[in-house]
Design a protein around this motif. Sequence first.
Motif, PDB file in Angstrom:
ATOM      1  N   HIS A   1       0.682   6.923  -2.906  1.00  0.00           N
ATOM      2  CA  HIS A   1       0.447   5.534  -3.296  1.00  0.00           C
ATOM      3  C   HIS A   1       1.385   5.067  -4.405  1.00  0.00           C
ATOM      4  O   HIS A   1       1.944   3.961  -4.341  1.00  0.00           O
ATOM      5  CB  HIS A   1      -1.006   5.348  -3.740  1.00  0.00           C
ATOM      6  CG  HIS A   1      -1.356   3.922  -4.024  1.00  0.00           C
ATOM      7  ND1 HIS A   1      -1.673   3.018  -3.035  1.00  0.00           N
ATOM      8  CD2 HIS A   1      -1.403   3.229  -5.199  1.00  0.00           C
ATOM      9  CE1 HIS A   1      -1.919   1.834  -3.575  1.00  0.00           C
ATOM     10  NE2 HIS A   1      -1.763   1.935  -4.878  1.00  0.00           N
TER      11      HIS A   1
ATOM     12  N   ALA B   1       3.542   2.472  -2.511  1.00  0.00           N
ATOM     13  CA  ALA B   1       2.926   1.156  -2.660  1.00  0.00           C
ATOM     14  C   ALA B   1       3.454   0.407  -3.872  1.00  0.00           C
ATOM     15  O   ALA B   1       3.528  -0.822  -3.854  1.00  0.00           O
ATOM     16  CB  ALA B   1       1.414   1.287  -2.758  1.00  0.00           C
TER      17      ALA B   1
ATOM     18  N   ARG C   1       0.007  -3.422   4.327  1.00  0.00           N
ATOM     19  CA  ARG C   1      -1.317  -2.811   4.207  1.00  0.00           C
ATOM     20  C   ARG C   1      -2.420  -3.772   4.672  1.00  0.00           C
ATOM     21  O   ARG C   1      -3.354  -3.376   5.368  1.00  0.00           O
ATOM     22  CB  ARG C   1      -1.543  -2.390   2.754  1.00  0.00           C
ATOM     23  CG  ARG C   1      -2.943  -1.942   2.417  1.00  0.00           C
ATOM     24  CD  ARG C   1      -3.330  -0.660   3.080  1.00  0.00           C
ATOM     25  NE  ARG C   1      -4.732  -0.327   2.791  1.00  0.00           N
ATOM     26  CZ  ARG C   1      -5.372   0.696   3.313  1.00  0.00           C
ATOM     27  NH1 ARG C   1      -4.754   1.514   4.141  1.00  0.00           N
ATOM     28  NH2 ARG C   1      -6.629   0.929   3.007  1.00  0.00           N
TER      29      ARG C   1
END
Length: 313
Positions: free
Chosen positions: A231, A235, A274
């Motif tokens: 992540h 991300a 996402r």
Amino acid sequence: MTEDFYRQVTEPFSSLELLASQVVEGFITGLHQSPFHGFSVEFAEHRQYNRGESVRHVDWKLYGRTDRLYVKKYQEETNLRCHIFVDTSSSMYFPSPDSGEKTLHKLGFSLCSAAVLATMLIRQRDAVGLHFFSSQEDFKTEVKSNQTHLKYLLSELEGRFRKSLEKPKLNVDSDMAETLHLAAERIHKRSLIVLFSDMFQGESDPEALWGALQHLKYRNNEVLLFHVTHHGKEAALEFPEKRYCMVDMESGQEIKLSPAQYRQAYAQKYAAFRQELVNRCNQYRIDLAEADVAEGFVPVLQAYVAKRRKVFK
């Protein structure tokens, strides 16, 4: 490097079998003090209470609403068939063991998670099959529930795990859509399909991928999708402030950049990717769980238990 890294990420476990056993044992112990208590026996239906039998399973809440006695019937969880699919394409080798990261790459995490999940399933007397795929399905097993089969699965998973730490396989793309279409045609009994993938094919060819997942659902299967990520880096683009040469592991394409320069725009695009994943899963009634390599294996088991309670009702 490989053996040192293997010992580091699996410390204090000496094998994938022991790792899986320890994780499952700890998780089951925790269940006795959690809302998941009793998950190994699943409610099936009500029947009318017969005078003289035990009142142990009388549904008193239903009695309060209807003024009639009904007994809860349960079914042991022996009829679940689960197929675990692991994406082995090049993007799953991120981050590379040579990058100095203290976490597993996505593939290593997925293989360990599959081992933990298979151990949990077979301990519940459920049947498990295992599939590896990239541009094509390159490994699959039968669906069985005995301990000999579990040892075979764990052996295959550990072999792949060790090889995955040696050197990333570059330029291997994913054809998840074709793999899942074939699976939907082959799987003739209702099953739980568990998929570990970073879902990057969904970015390049979304309609093909979601068409395949719809095919699985159309064949009356349940689907639990683990979106495997690192992540922090994937991300949020959390890299130290310097210039990097970024390499697309599946195409080999390179680009030189400073992460700080693109962080905001990148984070927005990833968030959109996402959100589309979430929206599609909601649309097709697919259970979606985030599987962050930095968070460990317990969230994987929690997502499975939550899904299990809804299957075959």
